[in-house]
Design a protein around this motif. Structure first.
Motif, mmCIF file in Angstrom:
data_model
loop_
_atom_site.group_PDB
_atom_site.id
_atom_site.type_symbol
_atom_site.label_atom_id
_atom_site.label_comp_id
_atom_site.label_asym_id
_atom_site.label_seq_id
_atom_site.Cartn_x
_atom_site.Cartn_y
_atom_site.Cartn_z
ATOM 1 N N LEU A 22 -51.297 74.710 -4.004
ATOM 2 C CA LEU A 22 -50.999 75.100 -2.633
ATOM 3 C C LEU A 22 -49.675 74.478 -2.214
ATOM 4 N N LEU A 66 -48.905 83.833 -4.998
ATOM 5 C CA LEU A 66 -49.206 84.607 -3.793
ATOM 6 C C LEU A 66 -48.406 83.985 -2.667
ATOM 7 N N LEU A 96 -51.694 86.233 4.116
ATOM 8 C CA LEU A 96 -51.496 84.778 4.101
ATOM 9 C C LEU A 96 -50.895 84.255 5.402
ATOM 10 N N LEU A 104 -58.504 82.789 3.612
ATOM 11 C CA LEU A 104 -57.892 82.270 2.385
ATOM 12 C C LEU A 104 -58.903 82.235 1.240
ATOM 13 N N VAL A 120 -50.139 79.338 -4.286
ATOM 14 C CA VAL A 120 -50.187 79.990 -2.980
ATOM 15 C C VAL A 120 -49.144 79.328 -2.082
ATOM 16 N N THR A 127 -53.303 75.999 4.962
ATOM 17 C CA THR A 127 -53.064 75.371 3.656
ATOM 18 C C THR A 127 -53.799 74.041 3.556
#
Length: 183
Positions: A22, A66, A96, A104, A120, A127
């Motif tokens: 992330l 992503l 997103l 998510l 991501v 996040t």
């Protein structure tokens, strides 16, 4: 989500370890534009490249990236990916932007099981919430570092789990690492 390219994967029925990396977008500027269209600030451009360097030296290249469609996430990814040894397949995903934790998790559950590791590039608070929710365990001081910092811009969390992407849910993973540029 757009079609995803197969990356090989384990034999059918074999639990496979996956990593979810992330990356929160880098520091954005505040010009008189919509939130979605905010570009990176000077510090953000430097920090995005630093995040890419950290990823290149600490993590294998992901199979799939992503990225939110917001300008600041696309600019973060453009600078970070230049530091990686290989450019993964990239999908710019509208969902997103401003995604909740539930959204998510649902997005991760859509990833085909032949995809190994995923990066991501997104936003807070989602996040941080996702990294925290997935991390049933943590190695070393990664969890305390992440929670102490509040997951700043250009922060990176690496969560590992075993199983299918459809099994991604609260507590399924181990927080392997957390990094931020100004720690």
């Amino acid at each position: 989500m757009s079609a995803v390219v197969s990356s090989g994967g384990a034999a059918p029925g074999t639990p496979e370890s996956h990593r979810i990396v992330l990356l929160r977008h880098a520091k954005a500027d505040w010009p008189d534009v919509s939130d979605h269209d905010r570009p990176l600030a000077d510090r953000g451009r430097k920090d995005a490249a630093a995040a890419g360097s950290w990823l290149a030296s600490h993590e294998p290249s992901p199979d799939l990236a992503l990225c939110s469609t917001a300008v600041r996430t696309r600019e973060t990814w453009k600078l970070a990916v230049q530091e990686l040894p290989e450019r993964p397949r990239t999908v710019y995903e509208e969902r997103l932007y401003e995604a909740s934790l539930g959204e998510l998790l649902a997005l991760l559950n859509e990833i085909p099981d032949d995809v190994g590791d995923v990066l991501v590039i997104g936003h807070n608070p989602g996040t941080h919430a996702l990294a925290d929710a997935l991390s049933g365990n943590a190695e070393g001081d990664a969890l305390s570092k992440m929670n102490r910092s509040g997951f700043p811009t250009s922060g990176v969390a690496v969560v590992e789990f075993t199983g299918s992407w459809k099994s991604v849910e609260h507590g399924v993973g181990t927080l392997k690492a957390f990094w931020a540029p100004h720690e």
